[in-house]
Write a protein that holds these residues in place. Sequence first.
Motif, PDB file in Angstrom:
ATOM      1  N   LEU A   1     -10.593   3.127  -6.767  1.00 62.95           N
ATOM      2  CA  LEU A   1      -9.278   2.635  -6.352  1.00 62.95           C
ATOM      3  C   LEU A   1      -8.133   3.157  -7.217  1.00 62.95           C
ATOM      4  O   LEU A   1      -7.082   3.547  -6.693  1.00 62.95           O
ATOM      5  N   LEU A   2      -8.315   3.142  -8.522  1.00 63.17           N
ATOM      6  CA  LEU A   2      -7.222   3.572  -9.406  1.00 63.17           C
ATOM      7  C   LEU A   2      -6.763   5.007  -9.135  1.00 63.17           C
ATOM      8  O   LEU A   2      -5.548   5.259  -9.058  1.00 63.17           O
ATOM      9  N   PRO A   3      -7.681   5.970  -8.995  1.00 63.65           N
ATOM     10  CA  PRO A   3      -7.204   7.341  -8.717  1.00 63.65           C
ATOM     11  C   PRO A   3      -6.372   7.429  -7.444  1.00 63.65           C
ATOM     12  O   PRO A   3      -5.399   8.186  -7.387  1.00 63.65           O
ATOM     13  N   GLU A   4      -6.735   6.649  -6.438  1.00 61.34           N
ATOM     14  CA  GLU A   4      -6.006   6.715  -5.168  1.00 61.34           C
ATOM     15  C   GLU A   4      -4.577   6.216  -5.318  1.00 61.34           C
ATOM     16  O   GLU A   4      -3.626   6.878  -4.872  1.00 61.34           O
ATOM     17  N   VAL A   5      -4.401   5.057  -5.941  1.00 63.08           N
ATOM     18  CA  VAL A   5      -3.046   4.491  -5.995  1.00 63.08           C
ATOM     19  C   VAL A   5      -2.142   5.286  -6.935  1.00 63.08           C
ATOM     20  O   VAL A   5      -0.931   5.403  -6.695  1.00 63.08           O
TER      21      VAL A   5
ATOM     22  N   PRO B   1       2.732   8.382  -3.873  1.00 62.44           N
ATOM     23  CA  PRO B   1       4.091   8.888  -4.103  1.00 62.44           C
ATOM     24  C   PRO B   1       4.835   8.183  -5.229  1.00 62.44           C
ATOM     25  O   PRO B   1       5.801   8.733  -5.759  1.00 62.44           O
ATOM     26  N   ASP B   2       4.420   6.967  -5.597  1.00 64.47           N
ATOM     27  CA  ASP B   2       5.148   6.218  -6.626  1.00 64.47           C
ATOM     28  C   ASP B   2       4.159   5.521  -7.561  1.00 64.47           C
ATOM     29  O   ASP B   2       3.896   4.324  -7.420  1.00 64.47           O
ATOM     30  N   PRO B   3       3.597   6.259  -8.520  1.00 61.73           N
ATOM     31  CA  PRO B   3       2.608   5.658  -9.430  1.00 61.73           C
ATOM     32  C   PRO B   3       3.165   4.475 -10.221  1.00 61.73           C
ATOM     33  O   PRO B   3       2.431   3.529 -10.516  1.00 61.73           O
ATOM     34  N   ARG B   4       4.449   4.532 -10.554  1.00 58.13           N
ATOM     35  CA  ARG B   4       5.038   3.431 -11.325  1.00 58.13           C
ATOM     36  C   ARG B   4       5.044   2.134 -10.507  1.00 58.13           C
ATOM     37  O   ARG B   4       4.770   1.054 -11.039  1.00 58.13           O
ATOM     38  N   LEU B   5       5.339   2.257  -9.216  1.00 57.74           N
ATOM     39  CA  LEU B   5       5.296   1.079  -8.345  1.00 57.74           C
ATOM     40  C   LEU B   5       3.873   0.534  -8.254  1.00 57.74           C
ATOM     41  O   LEU B   5       3.666  -0.689  -8.246  1.00 57.74           O
ATOM     42  N   SER B   6       2.905   1.441  -8.200  1.00 52.40           N
ATOM     43  CA  SER B   6       1.504   0.998  -8.182  1.00 52.40           C
ATOM     44  C   SER B   6       1.179   0.220  -9.452  1.00 52.40           C
ATOM     45  O   SER B   6       0.494  -0.812  -9.403  1.00 52.40           O
ATOM     46  N   GLY B   7       1.677   0.701 -10.576  1.00 53.98           N
ATOM     47  CA  GLY B   7       1.455  -0.004 -11.833  1.00 53.98           C
ATOM     48  C   GLY B   7       2.066  -1.392 -11.827  1.00 53.98           C
ATOM     49  O   GLY B   7       1.467  -2.354 -12.339  1.00 53.98           O
ATOM     50  N   ILE B   8       3.245  -1.512 -11.236  1.00 49.82           N
ATOM     51  CA  ILE B   8       3.893  -2.827 -11.142  1.00 49.82           C
ATOM     52  C   ILE B   8       3.040  -3.785 -10.320  1.00 49.82           C
ATOM     53  O   ILE B   8       2.829  -4.950 -10.704  1.00 49.82           O
ATOM     54  N   PHE B   9       2.519  -3.295  -9.201  1.00 48.32           N
ATOM     55  CA  PHE B   9       1.709  -4.172  -8.351  1.00 48.32           C
ATOM     56  C   PHE B   9       0.365  -4.503  -8.999  1.00 48.32           C
ATOM     57  O   PHE B   9      -0.185  -5.587  -8.768  1.00 48.32           O
ATOM     58  N   ILE B  10      -0.171  -3.600  -9.796  1.00 50.53           N
ATOM     59  CA  ILE B  10      -1.390  -3.926 -10.541  1.00 50.53           C
ATOM     60  C   ILE B  10      -1.121  -5.082 -11.498  1.00 50.53           C
ATOM     61  O   ILE B  10      -1.907  -6.039 -11.588  1.00 50.53           O
TER      62      ILE B  10
ATOM     63  N   ALA C   1      -0.208  -3.947   7.149  1.00 50.53           N
ATOM     64  CA  ALA C   1      -1.166  -3.667   6.081  1.00 50.53           C
ATOM     65  C   ALA C   1      -1.337  -2.169   5.882  1.00 50.53           C
ATOM     66  O   ALA C   1      -1.506  -1.695   4.752  1.00 50.53           O
ATOM     67  N   ASP C   2      -1.275  -1.413   6.972  1.00 53.24           N
ATOM     68  CA  ASP C   2      -1.396   0.040   6.862  1.00 53.24           C
ATOM     69  C   ASP C   2      -0.174   0.643   6.173  1.00 53.24           C
ATOM     70  O   ASP C   2      -0.297   1.538   5.329  1.00 53.24           O
ATOM     71  N   THR C   3       1.000   0.124   6.509  1.00 55.05           N
ATOM     72  CA  THR C   3       2.235   0.632   5.907  1.00 55.05           C
ATOM     73  C   THR C   3       2.273   0.370   4.406  1.00 55.05           C
ATOM     74  O   THR C   3       2.693   1.228   3.620  1.00 55.05           O
ATOM     75  N   TYR C   4       1.831  -0.804   4.022  1.00 55.26           N
ATOM     76  CA  TYR C   4       1.903  -1.204   2.611  1.00 55.26           C
ATOM     77  C   TYR C   4       0.518  -1.190   1.961  1.00 55.26           C
ATOM     78  O   TYR C   4       0.244  -1.982   1.068  1.00 55.26           O
ATOM     79  N   TYR C   5      -0.313  -0.261   2.405  1.00 59.75           N
ATOM     80  CA  TYR C   5      -1.690  -0.214   1.904  1.00 59.75           C
ATOM     81  C   TYR C   5      -1.744   0.006   0.392  1.00 59.75           C
ATOM     82  O   TYR C   5      -2.490  -0.680  -0.318  1.00 59.75           O
ATOM     83  N   LEU C   6      -0.969   0.958  -0.118  1.00 62.26           N
ATOM     84  CA  LEU C   6      -1.039   1.262  -1.551  1.00 62.26           C
ATOM     85  C   LEU C   6      -0.569   0.091  -2.417  1.00 62.26           C
ATOM     86  O   LEU C   6      -1.245  -0.253  -3.398  1.00 62.26           O
ATOM     87  N   PRO C   7       0.565  -0.558  -2.110  1.00 60.06           N
ATOM     88  CA  PRO C   7       0.927  -1.742  -2.904  1.00 60.06           C
ATOM     89  C   PRO C   7      -0.107  -2.864  -2.810  1.00 60.06           C
ATOM     90  O   PRO C   7      -0.419  -3.510  -3.820  1.00 60.06           O
TER      91      PRO C   7
END
Length: 223
Positions: free
Chosen positions: A47-51, A55-64, A173-179
């Motif tokens: 999961l981590l490599p995908e998120v 396009p926005d790794p920093r946003l992924s970090g925030i959601f983590i 859910a598809d649109t916001y899959y990464l968050p």
Amino acid sequence: MNYLLPVLAVLLSFAFIFLTKPRSRKEVRLLLAFSGAFLLALTVFELLPEVFAGPDPRLSGIFIMLGILLQIFLEFFSKGAEHGHVHMQNESNTFPWLLFISLSLHSFLEGIPVEKHGSILYGIIVHKVPIALVLSIFLLHSKMERYLAFMFMLFFSMMTPLGTFFAANSDWADTYYLPLTSLVIGVFLHISTVILFESSEGHSFNIRKIGVIILGIAVAYFM
């Protein structure tokens, strides 16, 4: 199978406790350690490599981080049931709604990544079995009616498949899959690390625990 296996894992665990009636949870500790390592490794490998490739790794970090905070919040109500112990009195004969809602939300969220990462399903199942065993011991030794205990476990078992179904059939859910996946990663990271810390008495060195942790990581890597 994505929908059936989580249900079977929970209900068969409940049936095992109902039939054998164990009172101790000590035998579950090594299974918990394996499940924590397995789930953590799958999260890191899959999961981590995908998120973070998004396009926005920093946003992924925030959601983590939000996922970690969410799980901490949920545990105020579940009293730690997600990682193998329930710090609650079992003298009540009423349905434990707060425990049920917090566990259900947790289970619903963890079903979301299963839609695109089938291997995560096995991590969730390995995680669910010891949790279901401990939860079944708690419920069946409470003063709650047996049918209420069964209904609790039945509806709890359905939450992860519902999360997977939601991810498969919802445009949102598809649109916001990464968050959403990042949020689930935070939940997984919190739970798996807490399991690893709490699966031994006194945080002492235990060669069997180290062995099952290494095994869990290795199995996840080669899946």
